[in-house]
Design a protein around this motif. Structure first.
Motif, PDB file in Angstrom:
ATOM      1  N   ALA A  48       0.814  -1.226   0.000  1.00  0.00           N
ATOM      2  CA  ALA A  48       0.000   0.000   0.000  1.00  0.00           C
ATOM      3  C   ALA A  48       0.842   1.268   0.000  1.00  0.00           C
ATOM      4  O   ALA A  48       0.328   2.356  -0.260  1.00  0.00           O
ATOM      5  CB  ALA A  48      -0.930  -0.002   1.212  1.00  0.00           C
ATOM      6  N   THR A  49       2.132   1.139   0.309  1.00  0.00           N
ATOM      7  CA  THR A  49       3.049   2.291   0.348  1.00  0.00           C
ATOM      8  C   THR A  49       4.375   1.840  -0.267  1.00  0.00           C
ATOM      9  O   THR A  49       5.366   1.679   0.434  1.00  0.00           O
ATOM     10  CB  THR A  49       3.274   2.742   1.810  1.00  0.00           C
ATOM     11  OG1 THR A  49       3.747   1.612   2.570  1.00  0.00           O
ATOM     12  CG2 THR A  49       2.011   3.275   2.461  1.00  0.00           C
ATOM     13  N   LEU A  86      10.257   3.226  -2.521  1.00  0.00           N
ATOM     14  CA  LEU A  86      11.294   2.937  -3.513  1.00  0.00           C
ATOM     15  C   LEU A  86      11.285   1.473  -3.935  1.00  0.00           C
ATOM     16  O   LEU A  86      12.139   1.035  -4.698  1.00  0.00           O
ATOM     17  CB  LEU A  86      12.675   3.311  -2.962  1.00  0.00           C
ATOM     18  CG  LEU A  86      12.810   4.754  -2.471  1.00  0.00           C
ATOM     19  CD1 LEU A  86      14.253   5.030  -2.053  1.00  0.00           C
ATOM     20  CD2 LEU A  86      12.362   5.747  -3.527  1.00  0.00           C
ATOM     21  N   GLY A 102      11.583  -1.487  -2.100  1.00  0.00           N
ATOM     22  CA  GLY A 102      12.398  -2.519  -1.439  1.00  0.00           C
ATOM     23  C   GLY A 102      11.568  -3.699  -0.935  1.00  0.00           C
ATOM     24  O   GLY A 102      11.898  -4.861  -1.197  1.00  0.00           O
ATOM     25  N   ASP A 130       1.247   3.990  -4.311  1.00  0.00           N
ATOM     26  CA  ASP A 130       1.884   5.098  -3.588  1.00  0.00           C
ATOM     27  C   ASP A 130       1.246   6.407  -4.039  1.00  0.00           C
ATOM     28  O   ASP A 130       0.830   6.554  -5.189  1.00  0.00           O
ATOM     29  CB  ASP A 130       3.400   5.163  -3.808  1.00  0.00           C
ATOM     30  CG  ASP A 130       4.104   5.856  -2.648  1.00  0.00           C
ATOM     31  OD1 ASP A 130       4.796   5.165  -1.869  1.00  0.00           O
ATOM     32  OD2 ASP A 130       3.953   7.091  -2.482  1.00  0.00           O
ATOM     33  N   ARG A 131       1.201   7.306  -3.079  1.00  0.00           N
ATOM     34  CA  ARG A 131       0.577   8.600  -3.321  1.00  0.00           C
ATOM     35  C   ARG A 131       1.557   9.585  -3.947  1.00  0.00           C
ATOM     36  O   ARG A 131       1.159  10.584  -4.529  1.00  0.00           O
ATOM     37  CB  ARG A 131       0.120   9.124  -1.956  1.00  0.00           C
ATOM     38  CG  ARG A 131      -0.790  10.260  -2.012  1.00  0.00           C
ATOM     39  CD  ARG A 131      -1.274  10.551  -0.617  1.00  0.00           C
ATOM     40  NE  ARG A 131      -2.319  11.552  -0.681  1.00  0.00           N
ATOM     41  CZ  ARG A 131      -2.993  11.980   0.337  1.00  0.00           C
ATOM     42  NH1 ARG A 131      -2.726  11.497   1.537  1.00  0.00           N
ATOM     43  NH2 ARG A 131      -3.924  12.880   0.198  1.00  0.00           N
ATOM     44  N   ASP A 132       2.844   9.314  -3.796  1.00  0.00           N
ATOM     45  CA  ASP A 132       3.884  10.232  -4.259  1.00  0.00           C
ATOM     46  C   ASP A 132       4.341   9.808  -5.656  1.00  0.00           C
ATOM     47  O   ASP A 132       4.930   8.723  -5.816  1.00  0.00           O
ATOM     48  CB  ASP A 132       5.055  10.179  -3.269  1.00  0.00           C
ATOM     49  CG  ASP A 132       6.176  11.121  -3.648  1.00  0.00           C
ATOM     50  OD1 ASP A 132       6.228  11.595  -4.797  1.00  0.00           O
ATOM     51  OD2 ASP A 132       7.029  11.373  -2.781  1.00  0.00           O
ATOM     52  N   ASP A 169       3.811   0.079   4.947  1.00  0.00           N
ATOM     53  CA  ASP A 169       4.993   0.602   5.651  1.00  0.00           C
ATOM     54  C   ASP A 169       4.787   2.112   5.763  1.00  0.00           C
ATOM     55  O   ASP A 169       5.247   2.881   4.926  1.00  0.00           O
ATOM     56  CB  ASP A 169       6.236   0.247   4.824  1.00  0.00           C
ATOM     57  CG  ASP A 169       7.522   0.708   5.466  1.00  0.00           C
ATOM     58  OD1 ASP A 169       7.506   1.119   6.645  1.00  0.00           O
ATOM     59  OD2 ASP A 169       8.566   0.634   4.781  1.00  0.00           O
ATOM     60  N   GLY A 195       4.622   6.051   6.663  1.00  0.00           N
ATOM     61  CA  GLY A 195       5.610   7.081   6.970  1.00  0.00           C
ATOM     62  C   GLY A 195       6.111   7.767   5.731  1.00  0.00           C
ATOM     63  O   GLY A 195       5.424   7.819   4.713  1.00  0.00           O
ATOM     64  N   VAL A 196       7.322   8.308   5.832  1.00  0.00           N
ATOM     65  CA  VAL A 196       7.933   8.995   4.696  1.00  0.00           C
ATOM     66  C   VAL A 196       9.152   8.208   4.234  1.00  0.00           C
ATOM     67  O   VAL A 196       9.721   7.423   4.985  1.00  0.00           O
ATOM     68  CB  VAL A 196       8.362  10.438   5.067  1.00  0.00           C
ATOM     69  CG1 VAL A 196       7.162  11.329   5.282  1.00  0.00           C
ATOM     70  CG2 VAL A 196       9.235  10.435   6.304  1.00  0.00           C
ATOM     71  N   SER A 197       9.535   8.426   2.985  1.00  0.00           N
ATOM     72  CA  SER A 197      10.708   7.738   2.433  1.00  0.00           C
ATOM     73  C   SER A 197      11.930   8.655   2.539  1.00  0.00           C
ATOM     74  O   SER A 197      11.782   9.873   2.724  1.00  0.00           O
ATOM     75  CB  SER A 197      10.458   7.346   0.976  1.00  0.00           C
ATOM     76  OG  SER A 197      10.322   8.513   0.195  1.00  0.00           O
ATOM     77  N   MET A 232       2.303  14.692   0.371  1.00  0.00           N
ATOM     78  CA  MET A 232       2.773  13.402  -0.143  1.00  0.00           C
ATOM     79  C   MET A 232       2.669  13.381  -1.664  1.00  0.00           C
ATOM     80  O   MET A 232       3.480  12.763  -2.338  1.00  0.00           O
ATOM     81  CB  MET A 232       1.926  12.264   0.428  1.00  0.00           C
ATOM     82  CG  MET A 232       2.246  11.928   1.860  1.00  0.00           C
ATOM     83  SD  MET A 232       3.809  11.073   1.938  1.00  0.00           S
ATOM     84  CE  MET A 232       4.093  11.108   3.688  1.00  0.00           C
TER      85      MET A 232
HETATM   86  C1  SAM Z   1       8.401   4.437   4.566  1.00  0.00           C
HETATM   87  S1  SAM Z   1       8.043   4.717   2.855  1.00  0.00           S
HETATM   88  C2  SAM Z   1       7.826   3.104   2.194  1.00  0.00           C
HETATM   89  C3  SAM Z   1       9.146   2.433   1.894  1.00  0.00           C
HETATM   90  C4  SAM Z   1       8.986   1.116   1.156  1.00  0.00           C
HETATM   91  N1  SAM Z   1       8.449   0.072   2.021  1.00  0.00           N
HETATM   92  C5  SAM Z   1      10.279   0.667   0.518  1.00  0.00           C
HETATM   93  O1  SAM Z   1      10.644  -0.512   0.643  1.00  0.00           O
HETATM   94  O2  SAM Z   1      10.961   1.489  -0.152  1.00  0.00           O
HETATM   95  C6  SAM Z   1       6.389   5.287   2.937  1.00  0.00           C
HETATM   96  C7  SAM Z   1       5.733   5.599   1.592  1.00  0.00           C
HETATM   97  O3  SAM Z   1       4.336   5.753   1.845  1.00  0.00           O
HETATM   98  C8  SAM Z   1       3.832   6.703   0.947  1.00  0.00           C
HETATM   99  N2  SAM Z   1       2.576   7.180   1.510  1.00  0.00           N
HETATM  100  C9  SAM Z   1       2.375   7.937   2.618  1.00  0.00           C
HETATM  101  N3  SAM Z   1       1.067   8.154   2.835  1.00  0.00           N
HETATM  102  C10 SAM Z   1       0.398   7.510   1.841  1.00  0.00           C
HETATM  103  C11 SAM Z   1      -0.982   7.332   1.521  1.00  0.00           C
HETATM  104  N4  SAM Z   1      -1.943   7.890   2.276  1.00  0.00           N
HETATM  105  N5  SAM Z   1      -1.314   6.596   0.435  1.00  0.00           N
HETATM  106  C12 SAM Z   1      -0.344   6.017  -0.328  1.00  0.00           C
HETATM  107  N6  SAM Z   1       0.999   6.149  -0.083  1.00  0.00           N
HETATM  108  C13 SAM Z   1       1.354   6.878   0.995  1.00  0.00           C
HETATM  109  C14 SAM Z   1       4.918   7.740   0.852  1.00  0.00           C
HETATM  110  O4  SAM Z   1       4.807   8.471  -0.347  1.00  0.00           O
HETATM  111  C15 SAM Z   1       6.187   6.884   0.915  1.00  0.00           C
HETATM  112  O5  SAM Z   1       6.655   6.589  -0.392  1.00  0.00           O
END
Ligand code: SAM
Length: 131
Positions: A21-22, A25, A27, A46-48, A93, A95-97, A120
């Motif tokens: 759901a998020t 990058l 991983g 992802d929203r971004d 996951d 949060g922010v990246s 975001m």
């Molecule tokens: C901690 S990072 C995820 C890292 C990922 N698990 C990885 O392996 O690279 C959190 C991601 O959640 C996205 N995000 C935050 N709020 C969101 C939302 N409401 N809907 C979708 N994506 C969201 C952010 O844009 C960010 O890319």
């Protein structure tokens, strides 16, 4: 979020159908796709737009096993046309990246000066105070 623990907790298996759901990058998504080979499928949300572009590049080798969905993870099942009960696991996951934190113009950093933006999805809306 710890990678191996997340994958173990999801009980990823070949042929399974998962949602990240998020995806960020990519991983965790990459690990899910590897563990569900040869035919597991993943919906990557992802929203971004910048994160989604990075994930697309990283996960390109998995071809049609991965479907990308831009936008908020709320109601992703409608946007990705998922039937109730058809999924084997969902990862969020929250949060922010790192790139969101590292780029001062995104406005998330405590270490660098920048506008207080914190969207975001920078294509949506405008930060307060910027007319
Ligand atoms: C901690 S990072 C995820 C890292 C990922 N698990 C990885 O392996 O690279 C959190 C991601 O959640 C996205 N995000 C935050 N709020 C969101 C939302 N409401 N809907 C979708 N994506 C969201 C952010 O844009 C960010 O890319």
């Amino acid at each position: 979020m710890l990678l191996s623990e997340s994958i173990a907790g999801l009980l990823v298996r070949p042929g399974g159908r998962y949602v990240d759901a998020t995806v960020g990058l990519g991983g965790h998504a990459e690990a899910i796709l590897e563990a569900s080979a040869p035919d597991g499928r993943l919906i990557a949300v992802d929203r971004d737009p910048t994160s989604l572009a990075a994930a697309r590049e990283r996960l390109a080798r998995f071809r049609d096993r991965v479907t990308f969905v831009a936008g908020n993870y709320d109601r992703f099942e409608e946007r990705a046309d998922i039937r109730p009960g058809s999924l084997d696991g969902i990862l969020a996951d929250l949060g922010v990246s790192s790139p969101q934190l590292d780029r001062e113009e995104r406005g998330f950093s405590f270490m660098r000066s920048g506008p207080l933006d914190m969207r975001m999805d920078p294509t949506q809306g405008k930060p307060r105070g910027n007319s």
